[in-house]
Design a protein around this motif. Structure first.
Motif, PDB file in Angstrom:
ATOM      1  N   VAL A   1       2.206  -4.740 -12.351  1.00 35.71           N
ATOM      2  CA  VAL A   1       2.295  -6.208 -12.342  1.00 35.71           C
ATOM      3  C   VAL A   1       0.939  -6.826 -12.692  1.00 35.71           C
ATOM      4  O   VAL A   1       0.854  -7.795 -13.446  1.00 35.71           O
ATOM      5  N   CYS A   2      -0.132  -6.264 -12.163  1.00 40.47           N
ATOM      6  CA  CYS A   2      -1.474  -6.792 -12.452  1.00 40.47           C
ATOM      7  C   CYS A   2      -1.835  -6.681 -13.926  1.00 40.47           C
ATOM      8  O   CYS A   2      -2.698  -7.428 -14.414  1.00 40.47           O
ATOM      9  N   GLN A   3      -1.203  -5.776 -14.655  1.00 40.60           N
ATOM     10  CA  GLN A   3      -1.526  -5.576 -16.067  1.00 40.60           C
ATOM     11  C   GLN A   3      -0.661  -6.414 -16.998  1.00 40.60           C
ATOM     12  O   GLN A   3      -0.818  -6.341 -18.221  1.00 40.60           O
ATOM     13  N   LEU A   4       0.244  -7.208 -16.457  1.00 40.51           N
ATOM     14  CA  LEU A   4       1.133  -7.996 -17.305  1.00 40.51           C
ATOM     15  C   LEU A   4       0.353  -9.063 -18.071  1.00 40.51           C
ATOM     16  O   LEU A   4      -0.596  -9.653 -17.551  1.00 40.51           O
ATOM     17  N   PRO A   5       0.767  -9.378 -19.323  1.00 45.48           N
ATOM     18  CA  PRO A   5       0.167 -10.501 -20.056  1.00 45.48           C
ATOM     19  C   PRO A   5       0.600 -11.827 -19.432  1.00 45.48           C
ATOM     20  O   PRO A   5       1.543 -11.874 -18.625  1.00 45.48           O
ATOM     21  N   PRO A   6      -0.052 -12.930 -19.802  1.00 48.22           N
ATOM     22  CA  PRO A   6       0.199 -14.216 -19.117  1.00 48.22           C
ATOM     23  C   PRO A   6       1.660 -14.645 -19.104  1.00 48.22           C
ATOM     24  O   PRO A   6       2.193 -15.012 -18.061  1.00 48.22           O
ATOM     25  N   TRP A   7       2.335 -14.650 -20.267  1.00 40.06           N
ATOM     26  CA  TRP A   7       3.701 -15.172 -20.298  1.00 40.06           C
ATOM     27  C   TRP A   7       4.664 -14.266 -19.535  1.00 40.06           C
ATOM     28  O   TRP A   7       5.603 -14.750 -18.894  1.00 40.06           O
ATOM     29  N   ALA A   8       4.452 -12.945 -19.603  1.00 42.87           N
ATOM     30  CA  ALA A   8       5.300 -12.045 -18.826  1.00 42.87           C
ATOM     31  C   ALA A   8       5.093 -12.260 -17.331  1.00 42.87           C
ATOM     32  O   ALA A   8       6.045 -12.218 -16.535  1.00 42.87           O
ATOM     33  N   ALA A   9       3.839 -12.510 -16.933  1.00 50.43           N
ATOM     34  CA  ALA A   9       3.562 -12.793 -15.523  1.00 50.43           C
ATOM     35  C   ALA A   9       4.258 -14.072 -15.077  1.00 50.43           C
ATOM     36  O   ALA A   9       4.778 -14.168 -13.958  1.00 50.43           O
TER      37      ALA A   9
ATOM     38  N   LEU B   1       3.121 -12.219  -5.455  1.00 49.06           N
ATOM     39  CA  LEU B   1       3.124 -12.220  -6.922  1.00 49.06           C
ATOM     40  C   LEU B   1       2.016 -13.107  -7.473  1.00 49.06           C
ATOM     41  O   LEU B   1       1.358 -12.766  -8.466  1.00 49.06           O
ATOM     42  N   PHE B   2       1.800 -14.240  -6.827  1.00 47.97           N
ATOM     43  CA  PHE B   2       0.764 -15.140  -7.322  1.00 47.97           C
ATOM     44  C   PHE B   2      -0.615 -14.504  -7.175  1.00 47.97           C
ATOM     45  O   PHE B   2      -1.472 -14.644  -8.048  1.00 47.97           O
TER      46      PHE B   2
ATOM     47  N   ARG C   1       0.808  -1.217   0.000  1.00 48.47           N
ATOM     48  CA  ARG C   1       0.000   0.000   0.000  1.00 48.47           C
ATOM     49  C   ARG C   1       0.843   1.269   0.000  1.00 48.47           C
ATOM     50  O   ARG C   1       0.317   2.367  -0.138  1.00 48.47           O
ATOM     51  N   TRP C   2       2.145   1.129   0.210  1.00 49.25           N
ATOM     52  CA  TRP C   2       3.001   2.294   0.158  1.00 49.25           C
ATOM     53  C   TRP C   2       2.922   2.905  -1.235  1.00 49.25           C
ATOM     54  O   TRP C   2       2.773   2.195  -2.246  1.00 49.25           O
ATOM     55  N   PRO C   3       3.042   4.213  -1.370  1.00 50.63           N
ATOM     56  CA  PRO C   3       2.812   4.891  -2.657  1.00 50.63           C
ATOM     57  C   PRO C   3       3.620   4.323  -3.820  1.00 50.63           C
ATOM     58  O   PRO C   3       3.079   4.008  -4.874  1.00 50.63           O
ATOM     59  N   GLY C   4       4.910   4.173  -3.659  1.00 51.72           N
ATOM     60  CA  GLY C   4       5.724   3.686  -4.774  1.00 51.72           C
ATOM     61  C   GLY C   4       5.400   2.247  -5.141  1.00 51.72           C
ATOM     62  O   GLY C   4       5.283   1.891  -6.320  1.00 51.72           O
ATOM     63  N   LEU C   5       5.259   1.390  -4.140  1.00 57.12           N
ATOM     64  CA  LEU C   5       4.975  -0.023  -4.393  1.00 57.12           C
ATOM     65  C   LEU C   5       3.566  -0.227  -4.930  1.00 57.12           C
ATOM     66  O   LEU C   5       3.314  -1.188  -5.664  1.00 57.12           O
ATOM     67  N   ARG C   6       2.632   0.651  -4.576  1.00 53.56           N
ATOM     68  CA  ARG C   6       1.277   0.521  -5.110  1.00 53.56           C
ATOM     69  C   ARG C   6       1.299   0.657  -6.631  1.00 53.56           C
ATOM     70  O   ARG C   6       0.601  -0.067  -7.342  1.00 53.56           O
TER      71      ARG C   6
ATOM     72  N   VAL D   1       3.879  -0.074  -8.588  1.00 54.36           N
ATOM     73  CA  VAL D   1       4.525  -1.278  -9.119  1.00 54.36           C
ATOM     74  C   VAL D   1       3.532  -2.433  -9.174  1.00 54.36           C
ATOM     75  O   VAL D   1       3.451  -3.160 -10.177  1.00 54.36           O
ATOM     76  N   GLU D   2       2.744  -2.631  -8.111  1.00 51.67           N
ATOM     77  CA  GLU D   2       1.768  -3.720  -8.104  1.00 51.67           C
ATOM     78  C   GLU D   2       0.713  -3.516  -9.181  1.00 51.67           C
ATOM     79  O   GLU D   2       0.239  -4.476  -9.788  1.00 51.67           O
ATOM     80  N   GLY D   3       0.336  -2.257  -9.432  1.00 45.59           N
ATOM     81  CA  GLY D   3      -0.617  -2.005 -10.501  1.00 45.59           C
ATOM     82  C   GLY D   3      -0.084  -2.412 -11.850  1.00 45.59           C
ATOM     83  O   GLY D   3      -0.810  -2.986 -12.680  1.00 45.59           O
TER      84      GLY D   3
END
Length: 563
Positions: free
Chosen positions: A449-457, A505-506, A438-443, A445-447
């Motif tokens: 990551v959630c948008q990555l396509p399947p193989w990149a994930a 990550l999962f 929830r920290w500003p910078g990491l939030r 980054v997580e956003g």
């Protein structure tokens, strides 16, 4: 429902197959003696082996295209080919000093072997319409053990002079043909045979999806099998020599009989496709691990080779079972023979390629390329794996031998304990990283990551491993320098951090990963397996005792805090 099969049928088939195929493997044991006595080069010995394999390929093609095994009695075909192969071996013994004549005799021996090995498998398919995987496991296991016995005979040295061995093999092959002919009868329902050539049935190797899957899996298996068997003495020569090398080569190659027999038992419950795929994957992983294990300690080195020997051959009976089940019923013998022919042709190309490369490349670079075959095999079996549901297979009253049941139970409980520890840490660590996220910078980054396509994930999961691997290696270095407590603490901490990162990550990438069909299939199967294992743990008496003890500790802790 299949009528009961007489108990003597399978032992007779196994013994006859072992005796008949002795024409193939036992002659290799006298090659060193012939080289010393007649001054042959190593290339000449290799040419003799290739002549026999070429004869088998030609014979298998002739038998397949003329539908010999489907037009005539399999017992008579087996008998005549065993006697003819025995006569060819006697001819080779009589003309052993004439190299050209010896080549011709070995070619002829290979030709008649095409009427022994595939025909024996067809007879098993005729008798065992159910439990074929188990029957072929014992049948091919005997062949694997026989193939390895050439190294055992070589270790015996002068105890068996080469003329005695050649004539003894000829007599053994003839006895095998007679044993099968007089010791068995034609299976019920096999009296009606085809009267025409089965061109359309042979085409199913390419046109029928199920047959094509098992045949391609067999080709992947053959890319690896015989090439590894040829390279086993080369691998062992890095550490052993003389009789010790020969006996160890016999153990490594002969251990494939264990994979064949055990795989046959397991296939009765889990299905031939699953057993074949698991063994293909295991043998492929053994090949990929070669760069690290060639220089390992002796127990690890020899254990690795034994595991490879078990799994490299153990998939063969189940691949043949799948082909026999899916091929047209009136052309099973011809389809099996054609498949063997093409597979052995591929194995010759693989052997020649790897032996040529072995002259310039180190084993650590060469051996991982054997994994191409198992990779092709697993990929080819994928359609059959999706169709074959182990839980839906008919249950069998046969049980695994008690040592295997004990090992399976031990493995199940070890895996269950790992799952319990993972479950214990997964939730709290995931919640901890969710707060950190929830920290500003990491939030931000997580956003992303959630948008990555399947193989990149999927590739993203390699990041924690890559980052933590140097730390773990430094911890092992510290242990080696005597700082055991520090090293173990670092490893445990790295494990906790890695588990936390992977858990988070999962959670973020699960929707993208489930878009991959193979991942969704594997994830669903893993969840079912995990649920069953955890249920077994949670209902055990040990877990119930631990829960009572934990509640008591918690009550005492709360009581102590209130005072």
């Amino acid at each position: 429902m299949q009528a009961p099969v007489p108990r003597h049928i399978l032992p007779v088939l196994v013994l006859a197959q072992f005796a008949g195929t002795s024409l193939w493997f036992a002659i290799n044991a006298v090659m060193p003696d012939l080289q010393r006595e007649l001054g042959w080069s190593a290339a000449a010995a290799g040419t003799l082996t290739s002549a026999l394999q070429l004869g088998f390929i030609v014979g298998a093609l002739v038998f397949a295209f003329l539908s010999i095994a489907d037009r005539f009695s399999t017992r008579r075909v087996f008998l005549l080919c065993s006697l003819a192969g025995a006569l060819c071996t006697v001819g080779a013994w009589a003309m052993v000093r004439d190299y050209s004549a010896l080549l011709a005799w070995r070619f002829a021996t290979g030709f008649f072997l095409a009427g022994i090995y595939p025909v024996g498998m067809k007879m098993a398919a005729q008798w065992y319409t159910r439990g074929l995987g188990s029957a072929l496991g014992l049948l091919i296991g005997a062949l694997v053990l026989g193939s390895a016995s050439a190294h055992a005979l070589r270790a015996l040295g002068d105890a068996l002079p080469w003329p005695t061995l050649m004539l003894g093999v000829a007599a053994l092959a003839a006895a095998g043909g007679l044993l099968l002919f007089f010791g068995t009868t034609d299976a019920l329902g096999t009296e009606a045979r085809v009267t025409t050539l089965q061109w359309r049935a042979l085409a199913t190797v390419a046109t029928d999806a199920r047959v094509r899957s098992s045949v391609l899996g067999y080709f992947g298996h053959m890319w690896e099998l015989y090439t590894l068997w040829v390279l086993v003495p080369v691998i062992l020569a890095t550490r052993l020599h003389g009789a010790a090398l020969s006996w160890t080569a016999f153990a490594v190659i002969g251990s494939g009989a264990i994979g064949c027999a055990v795989g046959g038992w397991v296939a009765q419950r889990w299905g031939s496709a699953h057993v074949a795929a698991v063994q293909l994957a295991a043998s492929g992983l053994c090949g990929l691990a070669a760069p690290w294990l060639l220089g390992a300690s002796a127990p690890v080195f020899f254990g690795w080779l034994l595991l490879w020997g078990i799994t490299v051959a153990g998939d063969s009976p189940q691949l043949s079972t799948l082909t026999a089940r899916n091929a047209p019923a009136r052309a099973v013998g011809s389809v099996l023979t054609l498949t063997n022919s093409l597979g052995f042709a591929l194995s010759i190309g693989s052997i020649l390629l790897f032996l040529q490369l072995a002259e310039t490349l180190p084993l650590a670079t060469l051996l991982p390329w054997l994994a191409l075959g198992p990779a092709l095999g697993v990929w080819a079996l994928w359609p059959l794996l999706r169709e074959e549901q182990p839980a839906a297979l008919p249950r069998t009253h046969r049980r695994l031998p008690w040592p295997l049941r004990a090992l399976a139970a031990l493995g199940t409980w070890l895996l269950a304990l790992v799952l319990v520890f993972e479950e214990w840490g997964w939730g709290p660590l995931q919640a901890l990283l969710a707060r950190v996220g929830r920290w500003p910078g990491l939030r931000w980054v997580e956003g992303r990551v959630c948008q990555l396509p399947p193989w990149a994930a999927l590739l993203l999961f390699a990041v924690p491993t890559a980052l933590l691997l140097p730390i773990k290696l430094m911890a092992l270095w510290a242990v080696g320098r005597g700082q055991v407590a520090l090293g173990v603490a670092v490893i445990v901490l790295a494990k906790v951090v890695g588990t936390a990162v992977v858990a988070r990550l999962f959670t973020l990438t699960q929707p993208a990963l489930l878009q991959l069909r193979w991942f969704a299939w594997g994830h669903a199967h893993w969840l079912r397996l995990k649920t069953r294992l955890l249920l077994r743990v949670h209902t055990s008496w040990l877990w119930r005792v631990a829960r009572v003890w934990r509640r008591g500790v918690r009550r005492r802790w709360q009581a102590w805090r209130t005072h």
